[in-house]
Design an enzyme around this catalytic site. Structure first.
Site, PDB file in Angstrom:
ATOM      1  N   HIS A   3       0.818  -1.216   0.000  1.00  0.00           N
ATOM      2  CA  HIS A   3       0.000   0.000   0.000  1.00  0.00           C
ATOM      3  C   HIS A   3       0.851   1.265   0.000  1.00  0.00           C
ATOM      4  O   HIS A   3       1.835   1.365   0.711  1.00  0.00           O
ATOM      5  CB  HIS A   3      -0.902  -0.008   1.248  1.00  0.00           C
ATOM      6  CG  HIS A   3      -1.764   1.204   1.387  1.00  0.00           C
ATOM      7  ND1 HIS A   3      -1.706   2.046   2.477  1.00  0.00           N
ATOM      8  CD2 HIS A   3      -2.707   1.718   0.557  1.00  0.00           C
ATOM      9  CE1 HIS A   3      -2.588   3.021   2.322  1.00  0.00           C
ATOM     10  NE2 HIS A   3      -3.202   2.847   1.170  1.00  0.00           N
ATOM     11  N   GLU A  23       0.542  -0.648  -4.818  1.00  0.00           N
ATOM     12  CA  GLU A  23      -0.436   0.396  -5.109  1.00  0.00           C
ATOM     13  C   GLU A  23       0.272   1.733  -5.012  1.00  0.00           C
ATOM     14  O   GLU A  23       1.016   1.992  -4.068  1.00  0.00           O
ATOM     15  CB  GLU A  23      -1.591   0.334  -4.102  1.00  0.00           C
ATOM     16  CG  GLU A  23      -2.660   1.378  -4.337  1.00  0.00           C
ATOM     17  CD  GLU A  23      -2.841   2.328  -3.161  1.00  0.00           C
ATOM     18  OE1 GLU A  23      -3.934   2.889  -3.025  1.00  0.00           O
ATOM     19  OE2 GLU A  23      -1.878   2.515  -2.392  1.00  0.00           O
ATOM     20  N   ASP A  25      -0.223   6.034  -5.622  1.00  0.00           N
ATOM     21  CA  ASP A  25      -1.158   7.151  -5.760  1.00  0.00           C
ATOM     22  C   ASP A  25      -0.723   8.053  -6.910  1.00  0.00           C
ATOM     23  O   ASP A  25       0.468   8.327  -7.072  1.00  0.00           O
ATOM     24  CB  ASP A  25      -1.194   7.961  -4.464  1.00  0.00           C
ATOM     25  CG  ASP A  25      -1.654   7.120  -3.286  1.00  0.00           C
ATOM     26  OD1 ASP A  25      -2.804   6.662  -3.310  1.00  0.00           O
ATOM     27  OD2 ASP A  25      -0.851   6.908  -2.352  1.00  0.00           O
ATOM     28  N   HIS A  39       0.309  10.892  -1.999  1.00  0.00           N
ATOM     29  CA  HIS A  39      -0.950  10.701  -1.270  1.00  0.00           C
ATOM     30  C   HIS A  39      -1.314  11.947  -0.481  1.00  0.00           C
ATOM     31  O   HIS A  39      -2.386  12.514  -0.647  1.00  0.00           O
ATOM     32  CB  HIS A  39      -0.839   9.489  -0.336  1.00  0.00           C
ATOM     33  CG  HIS A  39      -2.142   9.099   0.290  1.00  0.00           C
ATOM     34  ND1 HIS A  39      -2.760   9.856   1.277  1.00  0.00           N
ATOM     35  CD2 HIS A  39      -2.956   8.040   0.076  1.00  0.00           C
ATOM     36  CE1 HIS A  39      -3.886   9.277   1.623  1.00  0.00           C
ATOM     37  NE2 HIS A  39      -4.035   8.171   0.915  1.00  0.00           N
ATOM     38  N   ASP A  83      -3.843   4.258  -7.908  1.00  0.00           N
ATOM     39  CA  ASP A  83      -4.944   4.898  -7.188  1.00  0.00           C
ATOM     40  C   ASP A  83      -5.041   6.326  -7.712  1.00  0.00           C
ATOM     41  O   ASP A  83      -4.267   7.201  -7.311  1.00  0.00           O
ATOM     42  CB  ASP A  83      -4.656   4.851  -5.687  1.00  0.00           C
ATOM     43  CG  ASP A  83      -5.807   5.390  -4.852  1.00  0.00           C
ATOM     44  OD1 ASP A  83      -6.763   5.949  -5.429  1.00  0.00           O
ATOM     45  OD2 ASP A  83      -5.746   5.277  -3.615  1.00  0.00           O
TER      46      ASP A  83
END
Length: 271
Positions: A3, A23, A25, A39, A83
């Site tokens: 993440h 993942e 951003d 993020h 994301d």
């Protein structure tokens, strides 16, 4: 699934901890160009929220990490979830964002179709109203002469919307496969598995739209077990080593394993 991997150095860090997927951003500027892997605050508890790179620089490093023969290559890294932080955009910019994202990936990740990175890509969109991002992305790859790269691309609507509403958004977008359905909440808060179970039921039905279900952000052993028991295909975590440990437990190691490049991420697993 590691993440919030937004700094280049974190690619090695998370894969070395056991992640086969990351993942990342993606923030956009006011003209819908993908700008940073960032993020920002707030983010998960016990994480530094402000690591970042320029998006295209991150893509070049990611390409090296997923190109066989490169000195930075990780055979294990097979899936990347972008994301997409489209909340800063107007709804009518979604298609443009998709086109510009596709061109960035084509040039900096896929190396204009010439032996680029091999990982599968999931475009994770937080807002159902931004479904035109998908058509824009596909249109750009087609106009640039590389429609075959869509074979490597999947989709996710990440806003925890009603499953029926998500199905309608995919219908509007013309999407009939390659669907990962996420469900989750920051690790600072608790969230039950009711919607996960609905997504799993959709996946396992004869007429569902979901191919895979993943749950985020899971950092504890017991919540990992609960998610596996609910039938998820993927778990997003800040601690890939925790997930790896649970997968090695006797209750799970005969039923689950870390996916490899030979596993098709768009194919619904039937046990």
């Amino acid at each position: 699934m590691g993440h919030m991997v937004n700094a280049i150095a974190q690619i090695d860090e998370f894969v070395n901890l056991g992640a086969n997927s990351i993942e990342t951003d993606v923030s956009f500027d006011s003209s819908a160009n993908p700008e940073y892997t960032y993020h920002g605050v707030p983010c998960d508890c016990r994480r530094w929220c402000k690591k970042w790179e320029y998006f295209n620089n991150f893509l070049k490093a990611l390409r090296k990490a997923t190109t066989p023969g490169d000195s930075k290559y990780h055979e294990k890294l097979v899936l990347v979830v972008f994301d997409l932080k489209t909340g800063s955009l107007y709804d009518n910019q979604a298609s443009d964002a998709g086109k510009k994202l596709a061109k960035s990936l084509l040039q900096n990740y896929w190396n204009n179709g010439n032996n680029g990175g091999r990982a599968y890509i999931v475009l994770s969109i937080p807002n159902l109203a931004h479904y035109k991002l998908i058509a824009g992305f596909k249109e750009a790859l087609t106009s640039e002469g590389h429609p075959e790269l869509m074979d490597k691309v999947g989709y996710d609507f990440s806003g925890n919307d009603d499953i029926g509403d998500v199905a309608n958004a995919y219908k509007e977008a013309g999407v009939t496969g390659h669907v990962w359905q996420s469900d989750g909440i920051t690790n600072c808060l608790l969230r039950g598995l009711d919607r996960v179970r609905k997504a799993v039921a959709n996946r396992d039905s004869s007429n569902g739209y979901v191919n895979k279900v993943y749950y985020w952000t899971v950092d504890k052993r017991q919540s990992t077990r609960d998610a596996l028991d609910a039938g998820v295909d993927g778990i997003m975590t800040n601690y890939p080593d925790v997930i790896a440990d649970v997968l090695n437990e006797s209750a799970y190691k005969a039923k689950f394993r870390i996916a490899s490049y030979d596993d098709n991420p768009w194919e619904t697993f039937k046990n």
